[in-house]
Design a protein around this motif. Structure first.
Motif, PDB file in Angstrom:
ATOM      1  N   LEU A  20     -22.748  52.179  46.725  1.00 31.27           N
ATOM      2  CA  LEU A  20     -23.893  51.282  46.600  1.00 31.27           C
ATOM      3  C   LEU A  20     -25.102  51.935  45.942  1.00 31.27           C
ATOM      4  O   LEU A  20     -26.128  51.280  45.755  1.00 31.27           O
ATOM      5  N   ARG A  21     -24.966  53.216  45.570  1.00 32.50           N
ATOM      6  CA  ARG A  21     -26.076  53.894  44.907  1.00 32.50           C
ATOM      7  C   ARG A  21     -26.461  53.183  43.611  1.00 32.50           C
ATOM      8  O   ARG A  21     -27.620  53.180  43.216  1.00 32.50           O
ATOM      9  N   PHE A  22     -25.474  52.597  42.943  1.00 31.19           N
ATOM     10  CA  PHE A  22     -25.715  51.812  41.733  1.00 31.19           C
ATOM     11  C   PHE A  22     -25.396  50.348  42.016  1.00 31.19           C
ATOM     12  O   PHE A  22     -24.734  49.672  41.235  1.00 31.19           O
ATOM     13  N   GLY A  23     -25.896  49.868  43.160  1.00 27.35           N
ATOM     14  CA  GLY A  23     -25.561  48.528  43.613  1.00 27.35           C
ATOM     15  C   GLY A  23     -25.962  47.439  42.635  1.00 27.35           C
ATOM     16  O   GLY A  23     -25.231  46.463  42.446  1.00 27.35           O
ATOM     17  N   GLY A  24     -27.122  47.579  41.995  1.00 30.71           N
ATOM     18  CA  GLY A  24     -27.572  46.568  41.047  1.00 30.71           C
ATOM     19  C   GLY A  24     -26.653  46.443  39.858  1.00 30.71           C
ATOM     20  O   GLY A  24     -26.275  45.330  39.449  1.00 30.71           O
ATOM     21  N   GLU A  25     -26.255  47.581  39.297  1.00 34.55           N
ATOM     22  CA  GLU A  25     -25.366  47.569  38.141  1.00 34.55           C
ATOM     23  C   GLU A  25     -23.986  47.028  38.510  1.00 34.55           C
ATOM     24  O   GLU A  25     -23.356  46.312  37.729  1.00 34.55           O
ATOM     25  N   ARG A  26     -23.503  47.359  39.692  1.00 39.24           N
ATOM     26  CA  ARG A  26     -22.187  46.876  40.110  1.00 39.24           C
ATOM     27  C   ARG A  26     -22.233  45.400  40.515  1.00 39.24           C
ATOM     28  O   ARG A  26     -21.208  44.714  40.468  1.00 39.24           O
ATOM     29  N   LEU A  27     -23.400  44.908  40.900  1.00 35.14           N
ATOM     30  CA  LEU A  27     -23.518  43.523  41.343  1.00 35.14           C
ATOM     31  C   LEU A  27     -23.495  42.542  40.182  1.00 35.14           C
ATOM     32  O   LEU A  27     -22.973  41.427  40.310  1.00 35.14           O
ATOM     33  N   ARG A  28     -24.037  42.934  39.040  1.00 36.21           N
ATOM     34  CA  ARG A  28     -24.200  41.981  37.942  1.00 36.21           C
ATOM     35  C   ARG A  28     -22.883  41.337  37.503  1.00 36.21           C
ATOM     36  O   ARG A  28     -22.806  40.100  37.396  1.00 36.21           O
ATOM     37  N   PRO A  29     -21.814  42.092  37.212  1.00 37.89           N
ATOM     38  CA  PRO A  29     -20.561  41.422  36.829  1.00 37.89           C
ATOM     39  C   PRO A  29     -19.979  40.568  37.949  1.00 37.89           C
ATOM     40  O   PRO A  29     -19.330  39.546  37.674  1.00 37.89           O
ATOM     41  N   ALA A  30     -20.209  40.961  39.194  1.00 34.81           N
ATOM     42  CA  ALA A  30     -19.735  40.147  40.312  1.00 34.81           C
ATOM     43  C   ALA A  30     -20.428  38.788  40.318  1.00 34.81           C
ATOM     44  O   ALA A  30     -19.803  37.754  40.580  1.00 34.81           O
ATOM     45  N   LEU A  31     -21.723  38.775  40.024  1.00 30.54           N
ATOM     46  CA  LEU A  31     -22.456  37.514  39.937  1.00 30.54           C
ATOM     47  C   LEU A  31     -22.014  36.705  38.727  1.00 30.54           C
ATOM     48  O   LEU A  31     -21.929  35.470  38.788  1.00 30.54           O
TER      49      LEU A  31
END
Length: 267
Positions: A20-31
């Motif tokens: 989750l350290r890069f949670g924002g970057e990992r979240l975008r494709p999920a959204l």
């Protein structure tokens, strides 16, 4: 997250904080995957490889009347998920073999299936879990030919590390888009497949090492300790520094490609 290696090999532990350290970057494709979901009101939803539960929570918020189940192989991730979604339902299981208790309307699986082998068998098995008209929504990284992944395999096969890391699978499980089209098109009523490259702007010291340490590098890191682990991290960081050099503002640009699949059954 699921077992990270072949089913015959031991499960690799996950560190939810590092992931989750890069949670924002990992979240975008999920959204982005979530925005393309075609179903107006699925009643039974599966978050397959739910990880820390961030997306389970969003699925529940989008469809508050639905039954949403999160399944994952990592107890560390599920402990975080149960905090994120206190009233959610979560199950720890080996994703290679788990089966639902009843048919589902939506299987949402973000950055998970690339860890699982034999997609020619896996995808039809997941489709078999769906009700008529149900949807399988998939997002997977497509980075096997990028320096990020190639350096991991090259280092693992090098004389310095081969004795310890030689049996770690290269996990080239993801097919090309044509392969998924040929596999899924005869089985579904509608099929949409696309790829997107995200340009992640990373900060800090050795940011690509830190990014990979939360995902694809873990099967290697978990096999080592002490000086050998530190040497491997330093060797990998050096290769990443050359492949993704810092920009004039001190940031590091990481182009990251992902594949999206939206497959809907007849009915």
């Amino acid at each position: 997250m699921p077992n990270l290696q072949d089913p015959q090999q031991p499960q690799v532990p996950w560190d939810s904080a590092q992931y989750l350290r890069f949670g924002g970057e990992r979240l975008r494709p999920a959204l982005d995957l979530m925005l393309h979901l075609p179903l107006p009101a699925p009643a039974h939803i599966l978050d397959f490889g739910c990880g820390a539960g961030n997306l389970t929570a969003l699925l529940q918020q989008r469809w508050p009347e639905a039954e949403v189940l999160g399944v994952d192989g990592s107890e560390d991730m599920l402990a975080k998920a149960r905090t994120t979604v206190p009233h959610g339902r979560f199950i720890q299981a080996d994703l290679n073999h788990w089966m639902p208790e009843h048919k589902l309307d939506l299987i949402y699986t973000n950055a998970t299936l690339q860890w699982l082998p034999d997609h020619a068998q896996l995808f039809p098995r997941l489709l078999s879990f769906l009700n008529p008209g149900g949807c399988l929504a998939v997002q997977m990284p497509v980075m096997h030919d990028a320096p990020l992944r190639l350096a991991q395999v090259e280092l693992a096969r090098s004389p310095a590390y081969a004795e310890v890391l030689g049996d770690v699978s290269e996990r080239r499980n993801v097919l090309d888009m044509g392969g998924y089209h040929d596999l899924l098109r005869p089985r579904v009523a509608s099929l949409d497949i696309w790829q997107t490259t995200y340009l992640h702007v990373l900060k800090g010291e050795d940011p690509v090492l830190e990014w990979a340490s939360g995902s694809s590098l873990r099967p290697y890191l978990e096999k080592m300790k002490g000086e050998q682990l530190q040497a491997f991290r330093a060797d990998y960081a050096h290769r990443m520094h050359l492949a993704y050099p810092p920009r004039s503002d001190g940031s590091t640009l990481l182009p990251f490609q992902r594949m999206f699949i939206m497959a809907t059954l007849p009915g």
